[in-house]
Design a protein around this motif. Sequence first.
Motif, short mmCIF file in Angstrom:
data_model
loop_
_atom_site.label_atom_id
_atom_site.label_comp_id
_atom_site.label_asym_id
_atom_site.label_seq_id
_atom_site.Cartn_x
_atom_site.Cartn_y
_atom_site.Cartn_z
N ARG A 1 0.54 -0.97 -0.03
CA ARG A 1 0.23 0.14 -0.09
C ARG A 1 0.76 1.07 0.25
O ARG A 1 0.30 2.09 0.45
CB ARG A 1 -1.27 -0.27 1.21
N HIS A 2 2.16 1.38 -0.70
CA HIS A 2 2.82 2.35 -0.55
C HIS A 2 2.34 2.94 -1.84
O HIS A 2 1.95 2.23 -3.01
CB HIS A 2 4.73 1.85 -1.03
N ALA A 3 2.85 4.63 -1.02
CA ALA A 3 2.07 5.39 -2.57
C ALA A 3 2.72 4.55 -3.60
O ALA A 3 3.75 4.38 -4.26
CB ALA A 3 2.41 6.44 -1.86
N SER A 4 1.84 5.18 -5.40
CA SER A 4 2.91 5.21 -6.07
C SER A 4 4.20 6.36 -6.78
O SER A 4 3.78 7.52 -6.02
CB SER A 4 1.43 5.84 -7.40
N VAL B 1 7.94 6.45 -8.95
CA VAL B 1 9.22 5.60 -9.50
C VAL B 1 9.97 6.72 -9.29
O VAL B 1 10.37 7.57 -9.16
CB VAL B 1 7.95 6.54 -11.40
N LYS C 1 9.64 1.34 -9.91
CA LYS C 1 8.55 1.20 -10.00
C LYS C 1 7.20 0.43 -8.84
O LYS C 1 7.29 -0.05 -9.19
CB LYS C 1 8.00 1.45 -10.96
N MET C 2 6.72 1.27 -8.04
CA MET C 2 5.77 1.07 -7.73
C MET C 2 4.19 1.38 -7.81
O MET C 2 4.38 2.42 -7.54
CB MET C 2 5.84 1.29 -5.58
N GLN C 3 3.30 -0.05 -7.54
CA GLN C 3 2.25 1.17 -8.17
C GLN C 3 1.34 -0.29 -8.02
O GLN C 3 1.47 -1.33 -7.69
CB GLN C 3 1.94 1.47 -9.44
N PHE C 4 -0.36 -0.40 -6.79
CA PHE C 4 -1.14 -1.85 -6.97
C PHE C 4 -0.17 -2.50 -6.22
O PHE C 4 -0.92 -3.39 -6.53
CB PHE C 4 -1.58 -1.39 -8.07
N ASP C 5 0.50 -1.92 -5.50
CA ASP C 5 1.14 -3.33 -4.95
C ASP C 5 1.84 -4.42 -5.39
O ASP C 5 1.74 -5.23 -5.29
CB ASP C 5 0.10 -3.68 -4.15
N ARG C 6 2.42 -3.76 -6.85
CA ARG C 6 3.46 -4.01 -7.55
C ARG C 6 4.25 -3.44 -7.47
O ARG C 6 4.89 -2.09 -7.65
CB ARG C 6 2.91 -4.18 -8.96
#
Length: 142
Positions: free
Chosen positions: A44-47, A49, A77-82
Amino acid sequence: MAVEETTTIGLKCEIVTPEGLIYDGRADIVVVPGEMGELGILPRHASLVSRTVVGEVRVNESGNGWKPIAVGSGYVKMQFDRLLLLVNTAENAVDIDVARAQAALERAEQYLARADEPEVDRHRAEQSRRRAANRLKVAGKV
Ligand code: ATP
């Protein structure tokens, strides 16, 4: 429906180099070497790059402890728990060839000792030294 099918555990982490997918798994937390220091990334980290530097990635796999990985520079890159980490190189600590890294470190130091000579590329030697020293540090954690 089984619990496993409805519950997403941790974040999905992929580490990719030009050679392919080096790591693909789920983690409770991933620590990556950011330009301004280590970035600890939780679910759940914020998006995000961001650029990353030569250093150590630590992946905390539920129940399996920390997995150390030596990486070259790249991007996270972090987005949507990926979490996607795109890097020049990545080696699991257990796969690092210590003798090779020591030889690379010695070579780089020999170049740096002659850094004022016109044929020596100081920046290249410094980068090489950084990669080799990082591999030795990460290999020491096995
Ligand atoms: P060398 O001079 O020993 O090739 P280098 O720092 O120039 O070191 P890189 O260009 O960073 O090497 O990496 C080239 C490839 O070799 C990558 O696939 C990298 O993962 C692998 N590699 C480099 N050094 C090691 C090592 N000590 N152990 C395992 N793999 C390594």
